[in-house]
Scaffold this motif. Structure first.
Motif, short mmCIF file in Angstrom:
data_model
loop_
_atom_site.label_atom_id
_atom_site.label_comp_id
_atom_site.label_asym_id
_atom_site.label_seq_id
_atom_site.Cartn_x
_atom_site.Cartn_y
_atom_site.Cartn_z
N ASN A 100 0.83 -1.20 0.00
CA ASN A 100 0.00 0.00 0.00
C ASN A 100 0.86 1.26 0.00
OD1 ASN A 100 -1.51 2.19 1.95
ND2 ASN A 100 -2.94 1.17 0.58
N ARG A 101 1.89 1.24 0.81
CA ARG A 101 2.77 2.41 0.93
C ARG A 101 4.09 2.23 0.17
NH1 ARG A 101 1.22 5.25 5.66
NH2 ARG A 101 -1.05 5.20 5.74
N ASN A 102 4.58 0.97 0.12
CA ASN A 102 5.84 0.69 -0.55
C ASN A 102 6.98 1.58 -0.05
OD1 ASN A 102 5.21 -1.48 -2.41
ND2 ASN A 102 3.96 0.00 -3.53
N TYR A 103 7.07 1.74 1.27
CA TYR A 103 8.17 2.49 1.85
C TYR A 103 9.51 1.78 1.61
CZ TYR A 103 4.91 5.56 4.34
OH TYR A 103 3.93 6.47 4.65
N SER A 104 9.44 0.45 1.46
CA SER A 104 10.60 -0.34 1.04
C SER A 104 10.25 -1.02 -0.28
CB SER A 104 10.96 -1.38 2.09
OG SER A 104 11.43 -0.79 3.28
N PRO A 105 11.22 -1.19 -1.18
CA PRO A 105 10.93 -1.86 -2.46
C PRO A 105 10.36 -3.26 -2.25
CG PRO A 105 13.10 -0.83 -2.51
CD PRO A 105 12.63 -0.75 -1.09
N ARG A 106 9.48 -3.66 -3.13
CA ARG A 106 8.79 -4.93 -2.95
C ARG A 106 9.75 -6.11 -2.91
NH1 ARG A 106 3.11 -4.39 -6.43
NH2 ARG A 106 2.41 -2.47 -5.39
N GLU A 107 10.77 -6.09 -3.75
CA GLU A 107 11.71 -7.22 -3.75
C GLU A 107 12.48 -7.29 -2.43
OE1 GLU A 107 13.69 -3.75 -5.96
OE2 GLU A 107 11.71 -4.69 -5.84
N VAL A 108 12.74 -6.13 -1.83
CA VAL A 108 13.40 -6.11 -0.52
C VAL A 108 12.45 -6.62 0.55
CG1 VAL A 108 14.47 -4.64 1.22
CG2 VAL A 108 14.94 -4.25 -1.20
N GLN A 109 11.20 -6.20 0.51
CA GLN A 109 10.21 -6.69 1.46
C GLN A 109 10.13 -8.22 1.44
OE1 GLN A 109 6.32 -4.85 1.74
NE2 GLN A 109 7.03 -3.04 0.61
N LEU A 110 10.10 -8.79 0.25
CA LEU A 110 10.00 -10.24 0.12
C LEU A 110 11.21 -10.94 0.73
CD1 LEU A 110 8.59 -10.32 -3.50
CD2 LEU A 110 7.47 -11.36 -1.52
N GLN A 111 12.39 -10.41 0.48
CA GLN A 111 13.60 -11.01 1.04
C GLN A 111 13.61 -10.94 2.56
OE1 GLN A 111 16.75 -8.80 -0.86
NE2 GLN A 111 16.20 -9.53 -2.91
N VAL A 112 13.24 -9.78 3.09
CA VAL A 112 13.26 -9.58 4.54
C VAL A 112 12.17 -10.39 5.22
CG1 VAL A 112 12.90 -7.84 6.35
CG2 VAL A 112 14.39 -7.35 4.39
N PHE A 113 11.01 -10.49 4.60
CA PHE A 113 9.95 -11.34 5.14
C PHE A 113 10.43 -12.77 5.24
CE2 PHE A 113 5.40 -13.08 4.17
CZ PHE A 113 5.23 -13.42 5.51
N GLU A 114 11.09 -13.26 4.19
CA GLU A 114 11.54 -14.65 4.21
C GLU A 114 12.61 -14.88 5.26
OE1 GLU A 114 12.23 -18.32 1.17
OE2 GLU A 114 12.49 -16.30 0.38
N ARG A 115 13.47 -13.92 5.46
CA ARG A 115 14.50 -14.07 6.49
C ARG A 115 13.86 -14.19 7.87
NH1 ARG A 115 19.93 -10.55 5.59
NH2 ARG A 115 20.63 -12.09 7.13
N GLN A 116 12.80 -13.43 8.11
CA GLN A 116 12.14 -13.51 9.42
C GLN A 116 11.29 -14.78 9.55
OE1 GLN A 116 10.97 -9.39 11.11
NE2 GLN A 116 11.14 -9.04 8.90
#
Length: 262
Positions: A100-116
């Motif tokens: 909705n806001r994309n304060y972080s790039p989507r590809e970065v969000q996906l990587q960080v989500f998977e790490r957590q």
């Protein structure tokens, strides 16, 4: 009536001047325990410190919200793992995707989500999840990990009937906030909340955000507080066609089991 607020941002700067009074008002309104949300590197450490300062009342989560995914690095990952090993931390998150806001790039969000997600797998902790306008990507990644973690809650659910059914099919819990009280955006939740099994429904304020619009009179400061969890519980109970005591007892028992609280 004893209530448990599964998502409250007590580390927010608006609570610094009067935190003790906020906690006292919560207790006076039946909110006996709360889970303090960790949503950033610094915020997760602060959430844990707050929980340790109020051991009879608070527990914490540790995670990085998708808004802050751009700041996630190996040091952040190591810190979250350290925090999450503390017995006062009861879930990994707030983590997920926010398109909705994309304060972080989507590809970065996906990587960080998977790490957590991997942290939750490695430490066998529940997930405290955030998703907004990213359902398909979120669901695809969650499906890969869901059977590897003990439990998962989609916090502050505001999405569609289809999304709700997808999460329930994955045996996820659902967190409902005062969004349900917003006639402009949350009216559909009054129908959907009936579909959530009692042992999958938990309630939260997400304070200081999402002050319920149905509170009368509205506080002048517009800050949401844990004390308003009772109001949210009453609204949900009415929508589910059950008494407030039943909704309170069931949601509290469900949260106790989810966060492994006595």
């Amino acid at each position: 009536m004893q209530l448990l607020d599964i998502g409250v941002n007590l580390g927010h700067e608006s609570f610094q001047p009067d935190l003790d009074a906020v906690l006292q008002r919560a207790a006076e309104h039946g909110v006996g325990r709360m889970i303090v949300t960790g949503a950033s590197r610094e915020g997760s450490a602060h959430a844990l410190a707050l929980a340790k300062a109020h051991p009879g009342l608070l527990r914490a989560t540790a995670g990085v919200h998708p808004h802050h995914a751009i700041d996630y690095d190996d040091a952040t990952d190591a810190l979250l793992r350290e925090l999450a090993r503390d017995p006062f931390v009861r879930a990994v998150g707030e983590t997920g995707l926010d398109y909705n806001r994309n304060y972080s790039p989507r590809e970065v969000q996906l990587q960080v989500f998977e790490r957590q997600l991997q942290i939750a797998v490695d430490l066998q902790l529940p997930l405290f999840l955030h998703q907004r306008d990213a359902h398909q990507d979120f669901l695809a990644l969650l499906r890969r990990y869901r059977d590897k973690v003990p439990a998962a809650v989609v916090h502050c659910f505001t999405d569609t009937a289809e999304a709700l059914r997808d999460y329930l099919a994955l045996d996820c819990h659902i967190g409902i906030t005062g969004w349900i009280c917003d006639e402009r955006r949350g009216g559909h939740l009054r129908e959907l909340v009936r579909e959530i099994p009692a042992d999958r429904l938990m309630i939260e304020t997400d304070a200081p955000y999402l002050l319920p619009r149905t509170i009368r009179p509205q506080p002048k400061h517009r800050r949401n507080e844990p004390m308003y969890l009772r109001h949210i519980c009453e609204e949900i109970a009415r929508d589910r066609g059950e008494t407030t005591d039943v909704t309170a007892a069931n949601s509290t028992a469900t949260a106790e089991a989810f966060f492994r609280l006595s």
